[in-house]
Design a protein around this motif. Structure first.
Motif, mmCIF file in Angstrom:
data_model
loop_
_atom_site.group_PDB
_atom_site.id
_atom_site.type_symbol
_atom_site.label_atom_id
_atom_site.label_comp_id
_atom_site.label_asym_id
_atom_site.label_seq_id
_atom_site.Cartn_x
_atom_site.Cartn_y
_atom_site.Cartn_z
ATOM 1 N N MET A 1 93.647 109.732 66.845
ATOM 2 C CA MET A 1 93.431 108.905 68.619
ATOM 3 C C MET A 1 92.011 108.587 67.930
ATOM 4 O O MET A 1 91.324 110.002 67.970
ATOM 5 N N LYS A 2 91.744 107.681 67.953
ATOM 6 C CA LYS A 2 90.408 106.994 68.780
ATOM 7 C C LYS A 2 90.432 106.351 70.644
ATOM 8 O O LYS A 2 91.044 105.480 70.591
ATOM 9 N N LEU A 3 89.482 106.958 71.511
ATOM 10 C CA LEU A 3 88.693 105.565 72.659
ATOM 11 C C LEU A 3 88.066 105.595 72.606
ATOM 12 O O LEU A 3 86.782 106.161 71.938
ATOM 13 N N THR A 4 87.890 104.251 72.637
ATOM 14 C CA THR A 4 86.664 102.817 72.743
ATOM 15 C C THR A 4 86.401 103.047 74.338
ATOM 16 O O THR A 4 87.337 102.144 74.542
ATOM 17 N N ILE A 5 85.351 103.395 74.662
ATOM 18 C CA ILE A 5 85.544 102.885 76.019
ATOM 19 C C ILE A 5 84.548 101.170 76.170
ATOM 20 O O ILE A 5 83.670 101.515 75.887
ATOM 21 N N HIS A 6 85.223 100.510 76.703
ATOM 22 C CA HIS A 6 84.838 98.760 75.988
ATOM 23 C C HIS A 6 84.475 97.700 77.477
ATOM 24 O O HIS A 6 83.504 97.339 77.216
ATOM 25 N N GLY A 7 84.667 98.678 78.593
ATOM 26 C CA GLY A 7 83.800 98.090 79.729
ATOM 27 C C GLY A 7 84.605 99.406 81.055
ATOM 28 O O GLY A 7 84.804 100.470 80.469
ATOM 29 N N ALA A 8 83.468 99.006 82.340
ATOM 30 C CA ALA A 8 83.212 100.565 83.129
ATOM 31 C C ALA A 8 82.231 100.936 82.973
ATOM 32 O O ALA A 8 82.466 102.967 82.727
ATOM 33 N N ALA A 9 81.917 101.588 82.007
ATOM 34 C CA ALA A 9 80.656 102.741 81.214
ATOM 35 C C ALA A 9 79.542 102.534 81.861
ATOM 36 O O ALA A 9 78.803 101.308 81.752
ATOM 37 N N GLN A 10 79.567 103.275 83.152
ATOM 38 C CA GLN A 10 77.926 103.581 83.286
ATOM 39 C C GLN A 10 78.304 102.292 84.364
ATOM 40 O O GLN A 10 77.016 102.176 84.806
ATOM 41 N N GLN A 11 79.003 101.595 84.860
ATOM 42 C CA GLN A 11 78.801 100.989 85.683
ATOM 43 C C GLN A 11 80.126 100.865 86.834
ATOM 44 O O GLN A 11 81.335 101.249 85.726
ATOM 45 N N VAL A 12 80.320 99.637 87.761
ATOM 46 C CA VAL A 12 81.908 100.018 88.075
ATOM 47 C C VAL A 12 83.194 99.185 88.284
ATOM 48 O O VAL A 12 84.041 99.403 87.938
ATOM 49 N N THR A 13 82.518 98.055 87.235
ATOM 50 C CA THR A 13 83.953 96.158 87.526
ATOM 51 C C THR A 13 83.832 96.449 85.254
ATOM 52 O O THR A 13 83.028 96.709 84.585
ATOM 53 N N GLY A 14 84.756 95.463 85.516
ATOM 54 C CA GLY A 14 84.893 95.354 83.425
ATOM 55 C C GLY A 14 85.990 97.256 83.070
ATOM 56 O O GLY A 14 85.864 96.782 82.151
ATOM 57 N N SER A 15 87.172 97.287 83.993
ATOM 58 C CA SER A 15 87.144 98.466 83.508
ATOM 59 C C SER A 15 88.041 97.961 82.201
ATOM 60 O O SER A 15 89.096 96.644 82.554
ATOM 61 N N MET A 16 88.535 98.917 81.001
ATOM 62 C CA MET A 16 88.913 98.002 79.760
ATOM 63 C C MET A 16 88.374 99.429 78.352
ATOM 64 O O MET A 16 87.396 99.184 78.059
ATOM 65 N N HIS A 17 89.945 99.541 78.212
ATOM 66 C CA HIS A 17 89.607 101.193 77.426
ATOM 67 C C HIS A 17 90.636 100.705 76.078
ATOM 68 O O HIS A 17 91.800 100.426 76.797
ATOM 69 N N LEU A 18 90.238 101.089 74.622
ATOM 70 C CA LEU A 18 91.714 100.610 73.679
ATOM 71 C C LEU A 18 91.123 102.518 73.008
ATOM 72 O O LEU A 18 90.557 102.586 73.025
ATOM 73 N N LEU A 19 92.648 101.906 72.879
ATOM 74 C CA LEU A 19 93.441 103.649 72.451
ATOM 75 C C LEU A 19 94.036 103.236 71.294
ATOM 76 O O LEU A 19 94.787 102.785 71.778
ATOM 77 N N GLU A 20 93.453 103.808 70.016
ATOM 78 C CA GLU A 20 94.119 103.361 68.890
ATOM 79 C C GLU A 20 95.174 104.816 68.269
ATOM 80 O O GLU A 20 94.273 105.984 68.484
#
Length: 463
Positions: A1-20
């Motif tokens: 499995m691979k997890l990439t945090i594409h948003g809301a990383a060290q900020q509050v808005t734009g949550s978007m997490h890709l799990l492969e």
């Protein structure tokens, strides 16, 4: 499995997490990055091909979690969007409202760029894209396992925060090895009006946890009812003035109206006229009624004993702009609840324009105001503020309370993690928080033996 945090990383808005999981790609949330300009195409520059995403899991309706879904669809995503039934209903009205905001901004931009054709802002998406998005919603009830494919099962766990909000728990067969990962979305707090308390998460191997209030604590020396009675008694009874409460239309307005209903039904204050001046709040309240069975025990008991939680004798929902303007001509003591909690648009600006110089007006903030907003300037005590092309002196009384915040504080967040066995939980990935909040939460958890990673945007984590 691979997890990439594409948003809301060290900020509050734009949550978007890709799990492969092998070749299968799951996107958890797809929110607008509100720290960028919504209308600049930065929000459409996805760090992956939208057409390659197999499924989206939406934790709740707030725009910083849902607001970029129409862009994803517009750019090629054609899979299902999995969420709870209330989340589907609330997301639709929020996305349609975003289109209205985009169009107003575009008109303003065109006015400012008349001498430079082509320089105006373009909307990020249109109503058509919203409806295409809504067509992809597949709704799943709480605590009902749903098999996404042969290897992946999803369960939504209630977390408070907003009607329909859920943590997404995934049980995955990864080449014969079972792995579990949970995404908290935004966590609520206990004893919040209308909403149930967050439920404990099942044991998992990996946890992607929000950290918005890391290092911060909510006021605990007063209840919501005590605070409201104190403010209303001074503003509307003793001073015979008016109380203006900026409140987000979805979630916070319903919590506030129910709290006022309880106060007046108990006779804690004399009858005072209450105006809810927000068409979206009226629609959202209808959705709360539709999903009445998901409201908390306090709300259910009130309904059975006294009737509708969101209606009472002195309450008026203001539907059209003409009636909204008439509210300004109501000279008896009253409470005005209006949308746009940070005062950056909507009907609330009209009420402020007409009342900011009124010595007998009190403005009560019940939510967070980001830096640079009119709400933030009032809270920091600016003596003069700019509203609707005029500089106005501030004579109204400014007050605030954090008791209507629907986010869990530092203790709530830490306790959510501590429900997990530190020996079984292999890693906690902190997201959706400023760096200082993430670090405060990480320090506390690491002292108790948890492995913590402060997620970095775009960095892939394999496990």
């Amino acid at each position: 499995m691979k997890l990439t945090i594409h948003g809301a990383a060290q900020q509050v808005t734009g949550s978007m997490h890709l799990l492969e999981v092998g070749q299968y790609k799951i996107l958890v949330d797809c929110g607008l990055d509100c720290e960028r300009d919504h209308h600049v195409m930065l929000n459409e520059n996805f760090p992956f091909n939208p057409g390659e995403i197999d499924v989206v899991i939406l934790t709740h309706a707030h725009i910083d979690h849902s607001g970029n879904l129409p862009t994803l669809v517009r750019m090629g995503f054609n899979g299902q969007i999995l969420c709870t039934p209330p989340t589907a209903d609330l997301t639709e009205i929020l996305l349609l409202d975003s289109v209205s905001i985009f169009m107003r901004k575009e008109q303003t931009s065109r006015k400012h760029n008349r001498k430079r054709p082509g320089q105006g802002r373009q909307p990020l998406y249109l109503q058509k894209h919203v409806m295409d998005t809504v067509d992809r919603f597949i709704t799943i009830g709480f605590n009902r396992p749903f098999r996404i494919n042969g290897d992946i099962e999803l369960t939504f766990i209630p977390v408070g925060h907003l009607l329909g909000a859920a943590a997404a728990v995934l049980t995955i067969d990864d080449n014969g090895t079972e792995k579990t990962i949970a995404f908290t979305g935004d966590l609520g707090r206990k004893n919040y009006p209308v909403l149930n308390d967050p439920e404990p998460l099942p044991p998992v191997d990996y946890l992607v946890c929000e950290s918005t209030y890391g290092g911060r604590y909510h006021t605990k020396d007063k209840t919501i009812d005590e605070t409201l009675v104190e403010v209303i008694d001074r503003a509307c009874v003793k001073e015979s003035g008016r109380l203006i409460i900026p409140a987000f239309s979805i979630g916070r307005t319903q919590a506030l109206v129910f709290s006022l209903n309880k106060i007046f039904s108990k006779g804690l204050l004399p009858p005072i006229k209450v105006f809810v001046d927000s068409p979206m709040a009226s629609i959202a309240t209808g959705i709360f009624r539709k999903h009445h069975g998901l409201l908390n025990e306090d709300a259910q008991d009130f309904y059975h004993k006294l009737g509708d939680e969101f209606e009472f004798e002195n309450l008026t929902y203001v539907e059209n702009l003409k009636d909204s303007r008439q509210v300004s001509n109501y000279f008896e003591p009253c409470i005005i609840i209006s949308s746009a909690g940070m005062l950056e648009g909507g009907r609330i600006q009209d009420h402020l324009y007409n009342n900011i110089q009124n010595y007998y007006c009190t403005i009560l903030f019940i939510g967070y105001c980001a830096k640079g907003t009119l709400g933030h300037r009032l809270l920091r005590g600016d003596p003069i503020v700019h509203i609707k092309d005029r500089d106005l002196a501030v004579y109204a009384t400014i007050k605030k309370t954090d008791l209507f915040s629907a986010h869990g504080d530092h203790d709530d967040l830490v306790n959510t993690v501590k429900q997990q066995n530190s020996q079984q939980l292999k890693n906690v990935f902190l997201v959706h928080g400023e760096t200082v909040s993430m670090q405060a939460m990480a320090d506390t958890l690491e002292q108790d033996g948890y492995k913590v990673t402060i997620a970095e945007k775009g960095l892939a984590y394999e496990f």
